[in-house]
Design an enzyme around this catalytic site. Structure first.
Site, PDB file in Angstrom:
ATOM      1  N   HIS A  12       0.846  -1.251  -0.191  1.00 39.78           N
ATOM      2  CA  HIS A  12       0.008  -0.149   0.020  1.00 39.78           C
ATOM      3  C   HIS A  12       0.939   1.224   0.057  1.00 39.78           C
ATOM      4  O   HIS A  12       1.633   1.325   0.919  1.00 39.78           O
ATOM      5  CB  HIS A  12      -1.008  -0.175   1.234  1.00 39.78           C
ATOM      6  CG  HIS A  12      -1.864   1.122   1.237  1.00 39.78           C
ATOM      7  ND1 HIS A  12      -2.894   1.391   0.178  1.00 39.78           N
ATOM      8  CD2 HIS A  12      -2.102   2.256   1.990  1.00 39.78           C
ATOM      9  CE1 HIS A  12      -3.592   2.610   0.433  1.00 39.78           C
ATOM     10  NE2 HIS A  12      -3.215   3.019   1.673  1.00 39.78           N
ATOM     11  N   ASP A  14       1.101   5.005   0.131  1.00 36.07           N
ATOM     12  CA  ASP A  14       0.885   6.297   0.241  1.00 36.07           C
ATOM     13  C   ASP A  14       2.240   7.191  -0.358  1.00 36.07           C
ATOM     14  O   ASP A  14       3.234   7.127   0.228  1.00 36.07           O
ATOM     15  CB  ASP A  14       0.509   6.789   1.685  1.00 36.07           C
ATOM     16  CG  ASP A  14      -0.293   6.044   2.305  1.00 36.07           C
ATOM     17  OD1 ASP A  14      -1.472   6.097   1.817  1.00 36.07           O
ATOM     18  OD2 ASP A  14      -0.172   5.388   3.244  1.00 36.07           O
ATOM     19  N   ASP A 124      -8.361   2.138   0.916  1.00 36.16           N
ATOM     20  CA  ASP A 124      -8.114   3.005   2.104  1.00 36.16           C
ATOM     21  C   ASP A 124      -9.168   4.437   1.847  1.00 36.16           C
ATOM     22  O   ASP A 124      -8.686   5.333   2.412  1.00 36.16           O
ATOM     23  CB  ASP A 124      -6.844   3.374   2.472  1.00 36.16           C
ATOM     24  CG  ASP A 124      -6.589   3.627   3.732  1.00 36.16           C
ATOM     25  OD1 ASP A 124      -7.502   3.518   4.787  1.00 36.16           O
ATOM     26  OD2 ASP A 124      -5.292   4.156   4.084  1.00 36.16           O
ATOM     27  N   HIS A 336      -6.118   9.572  -0.877  1.00 36.81           N
ATOM     28  CA  HIS A 336      -6.689   9.906  -0.021  1.00 36.81           C
ATOM     29  C   HIS A 336      -6.015  10.805   1.160  1.00 36.81           C
ATOM     30  O   HIS A 336      -6.902  11.521   1.711  1.00 36.81           O
ATOM     31  CB  HIS A 336      -7.367   8.499   0.524  1.00 36.81           C
ATOM     32  CG  HIS A 336      -6.316   7.492   0.872  1.00 36.81           C
ATOM     33  ND1 HIS A 336      -5.672   6.882  -0.017  1.00 36.81           N
ATOM     34  CD2 HIS A 336      -5.544   7.346   1.926  1.00 36.81           C
ATOM     35  CE1 HIS A 336      -4.817   5.955   0.197  1.00 36.81           C
ATOM     36  NE2 HIS A 336      -4.722   6.204   1.712  1.00 36.81           N
TER      37      HIS A 336
END
Length: 873
Positions: A12, A14, A124, A336
Site C-alpha cells: 500500500h 501512500d 483506504d 486519500h
C-alpha cells in the site's frame, strides 16, 4: 467448511503522508528491486500487486528508466499487477471528472506495459461514493475492493455483495473488513502467529459468502516479505482446516461469480464509522488546500477543456499533452491522505505547490487558446477586440467585470453590429508600457498605458461559444456614472437585501414574495480534534455575531449592487481559554454581498482574519424549510441524506469507531426545500455542510477548522488511539487571512424543478473575457485563416441534463460531450443542438471506447446516469 485463504502480496503506497514524496521514492526504489528480482527468479511467487495505481511506476521510472522492460515483461506474464488508477483517489471530496480522468490516465499508462487489474481497488478511501459502480462500469470494470464505510445498516452483514448506483450500474464488491494490512509482517513464531490470526479469522469467516478468505500480505511502504512461504507452512500447521496459497484478487472474484445468486444487492454511499473510521469531517481540514483543489478542477473542466474544444472545432490544435500534465499534477494530490490533508505541514506545502503549478499551467493555456481564437477574428480598423466566452450550452446574458488595457483616456465599446455598449469604470490605473511589451520601450516609446476595471452587460452570448465586442479609444466619454441614490439596501429584479446591524442579512425574493431573515450567522465553536476529525469540547462555548455591531457600506453601479459588511468577534484564543469561557482573541470577518443586474444568484465573498487556535467557523443560513433530508450533488448526480443519523443514539453503547455526525460533502450545491420553493447554497470550494437547528431548517456551511495535530487520541467524537500519528501541525491552525466564496440561490419547486444542479454548474462556470490589443510580450505567427466574430459549437436547453465535460477524444478525431441526469427518481430525454452538420454521432463509455452508433443527438438518461456522446466531422 474447508476454508481457502488467498494470500495476496501487495504494497500500500501512500506517496506522502507523515513522510514526503521523496522519502517515499527512496523506499520505492529499494523495494522495487527486491520485488522484481523475486518475481523474475521464483516461479512459486506467482503475483505481486502494486496498489492499483500507476503513479508508483511513474515515480520509479523517474529514477530507474532502464527497468521499464523488466516491468513490462513481468506485467505481460501476469506476475506484476498494475493499474487501473493513476493514484489512489479519494471518492468523497473530488469531482466526478477527476475520478474519471484518474482511471483514464491510469489505464493509458498501464497499457504501455500490458494488461491492467480490472478491479476498482480503493482499499483506504475515507468513504465510498454512491456513484462509484457507474464510474467503474464506464471503464468496463465490474468488481471493486474497499475497506471503509460499510455496516449492516446498508442491508447486508456480508463482506461480499452486489453494489448498484441509481442508474442500475452494478459491481461485485469485496470488503476488507479488517483492512488491507492484516497480513503485514507475519511472524514466523508459531505462538505469535496464532495469537494474531485467531483474532482475524472469526471476523473474516463470519462475513464470508463463500469459502474464500483474503489475507493481504502488505502494508504502508512495506517491503516484500521474504519468508512468506515459511510463514504459510506454519499457518498450514496451525490451521489444518485451511488451505493457504499465493493469489490475486481476480481469483476471488472468479469464485464470487460462481456464487452470484447468494450475494445481497445494495445501493447508496458507504460512510458508516461503525467498524472502521471514515473521518466524515475531514473535508474541512486545511480548507485552503481543499479550495485550491475545487477551483482547479472547475478551471480545467469548466473553462479550459471547453475552450480548447471550441478552438479545435475552429481549426486549432487540441493540446492533450499539456492538459494531461495538469490533470496528473492535481491527481497526485487526490490520493486519500493528500486531498484529505491529514499530513505534515511540509507535505501540505508540497501539495499546495502542485495546485499552484496546475493553476499556472491552466491559466496560461486558457490565455493561449483565447488569444489564438481572438487573434484570428478579423480586425476592425482602429479598434481593439473584447471577446466574451460562454462555456455553457445555453445562451447567457451576464454582467461582466473585466480589465482592459489601452492607450488613451476615453473609449467606446461596440458590439459586432456597431451598436454602442454602455459600460462603467470601476477602477483605473496607469501602466508602464514595458509591462505590456518591452519592445515598445526598447524603441523609445514611453507613453503610458491605462488599465481599466470595467463593468458592462454582455447580452445573449451564444451557447458554448463567444461574441466579440470592439473598443475604439480616444472617443466617447468616461462611461456611465455611479448611482448616487442613497439607499440602505441592494436589489435587482430578483432580490432585495437589507443588512442588519450585526452583519446578518435579510433576503427578499421578489418572485416568490418570500423573505429569509438573519442569513449569514457566523458561528464559532471549539475543535478539540485533529486533521482527521472534528471533535468539540463536551461543554462547548459557542459564539455568534448576533450581538456585534457591524460596519456596513453600500455600492451601487449601473450593473451591480454590493453590500460590504465587516465586524470583529471576540472569541477564545485557544482551547484553554474556551474551557474557561474567556474571550481573549479577535476574529475579523469581512463580507461582500453582490447582486448583479440580471443574476438570480446572491454572490458572497468572505475574508476572515483568524488569530485563534482549535476552533471551527461556519455560516448558518436559516432557510425556514423544516426538513427530514437534505439534497446535494455528488459525482454525476444528486443524493438525499437524512438530517439526523439515528446511530448517534447508539454509537457509544455499540462502540462505533467514531461518532456518525450528519456532516456531509457536496460538489457544487446543497439544498433545502418544501417542494414548493427552496434555498440552495452554491459553492466554488467549500464542500462540507450540515443541517442544523431545532426544526432542521438551517444549512450550516463550514468555512474552516483550525487544529494543531495530525493525529490525536481519546477525542470526544472519536475515542481510542490517534488516527495517523500524534505530530504537531501548526499550519493546520489556519491562522492568518482566509478567503471563501459561495452563492445563495432561491428557487420555486423542488431542486429539479428549480434547476439547482444547473445553477450550481453555472456558478462555477463564469463567462471569461479576452482583450486583444495590438501589443503582445510574446509574438505568435498568424493562424492563416479567420475565425468568426460570433460562434457557437453546440447548445441545449438549460432544463434536463447537466453538462459535465466537453473535450476532444484522447484517441480519435472527435469531440466528446458528457452530460448527466441530476434527477434521482426519473428518466429524462435531452437533445444537443448543432449549427453544423455532424457526420458521425456515437456513444462512448467513460474510457472513450465506442459503445454504439446514434441516429441523432436525442439522449435518454436514467436517474443519475452519465453519458458521453462523440461527434466527428
Amino acid at each position: 467448511m474447508d476454508w481457502k485463504v488467498h494470500v495476496i502480496p501487495h504494497m500500500h503506497w501512500d506517496r506522502e503522508w507523515y513522510f514526503t514524496t521523496e522519502e517515499s521514492r527512496i523506499l520505492l526504489v529499494n523495494n522495487m528491486e527486491e520485488i522484481l528480482e523475486r518475481l523474475e527468479n521464483d516461479e512459486d511467487y506467482k503475483y505481486y500487486m502494486l496498489d492499483g495505481q500507476t503513479a508508483i511506476l511513474e515515480d520509479y521510472f523517474d529514477v530507474k528508466p532502464e527497468n521499464k522492460e523488466r516491468v513490462r515483461s513481468l506485467v505481460q506474464k501476469g506476475k506484476l499487477i498494475i493499474g487501473p488508477w493513476y493514484t489512489q483517489t479519494d471518492e468523497m471530496m473530488v469531482g466526478g471528472e477527476s475520478i474519471v480522468r484518474n482511471l483514464l490516465y491510469g489505464i493509458k499508462d498501464s497499457n504501455e506495459f500490458g494488461d491492467y487489474m480490472k478491479i476498482g481497488y480503493l482499499p483506504d478511501s475515507f468513504g465510498q461514493s454512491a456513484q462509484l459502480p457507474q464510474i467503474l462500469n464506464g471503464f468496463g470494470i465490474k468488481d471493486t475492493v474497499f475497506w471503509r464505510g460499510c455496516s449492516e445498516r446498508h442491508g447486508t452483514n456480508k463482506t461480499e455483495f452486489l453494489w448498484q448506483s441509481n442508474d442500475g450500474s452494478e459491481v461485485t464488491a469485496q470488503i476488507l473488513p479488517l483492512g488491507y494490512a492484516i497480513g503485514k509482517y507475519l511472524p514466523l513464531n508459531e505462538e505469535e502467529l496464532k495469537d494474531r490470526l485467531d483474532k482475524y479469522f472469526p471476523v473474516l469467516e463470519r462475513g464470508a459468502v463463500t469459502e474464500n478468505l483474503i489475507l493481504p500480505n502488505g502494508h504502508d511502504q512495506m517491503p516484500l516479505q521474504q519468508n512468506i512461504f515459511e510463514v504459510m507452512d506454519m499457518m498450514k500447521k496451525i490451521y489444518p482446516d485451511k488451505d493457504f496459497f499465493i493469489s490475486r484478487y481476480e481469483n476471488i472474484f472468479a469464485e464470487l461469480e460462481k456464487n452470484r445468486e447468494k450475494l445481497d444487492v445494495i445501493k447508496g454511499e458507504f460512510n458508516d464509522p461503525k467498524y472502521m473510521r471514515v473521518h466524515r469531517t475531514i473535508s474541512s481540514t486545511r480548507m485552503d488546500i481543499k479550495i485550491a483543489n475545487v477551483t482547479i478542477e472547475n478551471k480545467i473542466t469548466n473553462i479550459l477543456e471547453p475552450l480548447a474544444s471550441i478552438a479545435y472545432s475552429l481549426g486549432f490544435e487540441y493540446h492533450h499533452g499539456l492538459i494531461e500534465l495538469m490533470w496528473k499534477e492535481i491527481m497526485k494530490n487526490h490520493a486519500h491522505d493528500s486531498i484529505s490533508c491529514c499530513c505534515t505541514d511540509q507535505v501540505h506545502r508540497e501539495i499546495m505547490a502542485r495546485f499552484e503549478l496546475a493553476h499556472d499551467k491552466a491559466d496560461k493555456l486558457i490565455d493561449f487558446y483565447k488569444r489564438k481564437i481572438v487573434d484570428a477574428v478579423k480586425d476592425k480598423e482602429g479598434m481593439d477586440k473584447l471577446t466574451v466566452f460562454n462555456l455553457l450550452p445555453y445562451e447567457r446574458t451576464e454582467e461582466v467585470e473585466t480589465k482592459i488595457r489601452l492607450r488613451g483616456g476615453n473609449f467606446t465599446i461596440y458590439n459586432k453590429d456597431g451598436k454602442e455598449i454602455p459600460y462603467y469604470i470601476k477602477e483605473k490605473k496607469e501602466l508602464d508600457p514595458g509591462l505590456i511589451d518591452r519592445q515598445i520601450v526598447h524603441y523609445g516609446n514611453y507613453d503610458p498605458f491605462h488599465e481599466f476595471l470595467i463593468q458592462f452587460s454582455a447580452e445573449n452570448i451564444p451557447p458554448m461559444g463567444y461574441e466579440t465586442f470592439y473598443i475604439k479609444y480616444n472617443t466617447g466619454n468616461e462611461g456611465l456614472k455611479e448611482i448616487t441614490e442613497e439607499k440602505a439596501f441592494i436589489e435587482n429584479k430578483y432580490y432585495k437585501i437589507t443588512v442588519n446591524s450585526n452583519g446578518t442579512i435579510n433576503l427578499s425574493d421578489k418572485r416568490l414574495m418570500k423573505e429569509y431573515r438573519e442569513l449569514l450567522i457566523a458561528e464559532d465553536g471549539s475543535d478539540d480534534g485533529d486533521e482527521y476529525d472534528y471533535s468539540p469540547l463536551k461543554d462547548d462555548f459557542i459564539i455568534t455575531n448576533k450581538d456585534v455591531t457591524a460596519e456596513i457600506r453600500f455600492e451601487h453601479t449601473p450593473f451591480a449592487e454590493t453590500a460590504y459588511v465587516s465586524y470583529e468577534m471576540d472569541i477564545p484564543k485557544d482551547l484553554e481559554s474556551r474551557k474557561n469561557k474567556i474571550k481573549d482573541s479577535k476574529m475579523r470577518i469581512s463580507t461582500e454581498i453582490k447582486l448583479r443586474k440580471n443574476s438570480d444568484k446572491v454572490e458572497i465573498k468572505t475574508e476572515i482574519d483568524n488569530n485563534s487556535k482549535d476552533h471551527r467557523v461556519r455560516f448558518i443560513m436559516p432557510t425556514g424549510y423544516k426538513s427530514t433530508e437534505s439534497v446535494s450533488d455528488n459525482q454525476f448526480g444528486t443524493i438525499k441524506r437524512p438530517v439526523i443519523d439515528t446511530a448517534n443514539e447508539v454509537w457509544e453503547a455499540e462502540k462505533w469507531k467514531e461518532k456518525p455526525v450528519p456532516v456531509y460533502q457536496m460538489m457544487s450545491f446543497t439544498d433545502l426545500n418544501d417542494k414548493n420553493s427552496g434555498m440552495s447554497l452554491l459553492t466554488n470550494g467549500l464542500r462540507e455542510y450540515e443541517i442544523t437547528g431545532e426544526d432542521f431548517s438551517n444549512i450550516a456551511l463550514t468555512l474552516f477548522r483550525g487544529v494543531g495535530l495530525l493525529g490525536k487520541e481519546e477525542m470526544y467524537y472519536r475515542p481510542g488511539r490517534p488516527s495517523g500519528i500524534k505530530l504537531e501541525t501548526p499550519d493546520s491552525q489556519m491562522q492568518g487571512k482566509l478567503k471563501f466564496e459561495f452563492a445563495v440561490f432561491i428557487h420555486s419547486g423542488d431542486e429539479i424543478e428549480g434547476l439547482v444542479p444547473q445553477k450550481g454548474r453555472e456558478y462555477v462556470t463564469p463567462v471569461t473575457v479576452y482583450n486583444k490589443i495590438p501589443y503582445n510580450a510574446m509574438r505568435l505567427n498568424p493562424a492563416g485563416f479567420n475565425t468568426p466574430d460570433r460562434y457557437s459549437l453546440f447548445g441545449k436547453k438549460i432544463e434536463g441534463s447537466v453538462l459535465s465535460a466537453v473535450k476532444k477524444a484522447e484517441r480519435e478525431e472527435a469531440l466528446l460531450i458528457r452530460i448527466y441526469n441530476p434527477n434521482i427518481n426519473k428518466d429524462i430525454q435531452d437533445s444537443l443542438i448543432f449549427d453544423k452538420s455532424i457526420k458521425n454521432i456515437y456513444e462512448t463509455n467513460l474510457n472513450e471506447d465506442k459503445a454504439n452508433d446514434l441516429n441523432n443527438t436525442d439522449i435518454i438518461l436514467k436517474p443519475c446516469q452519465v453519458k458521453t456522446v462523440a461527434l466527428s466531422k
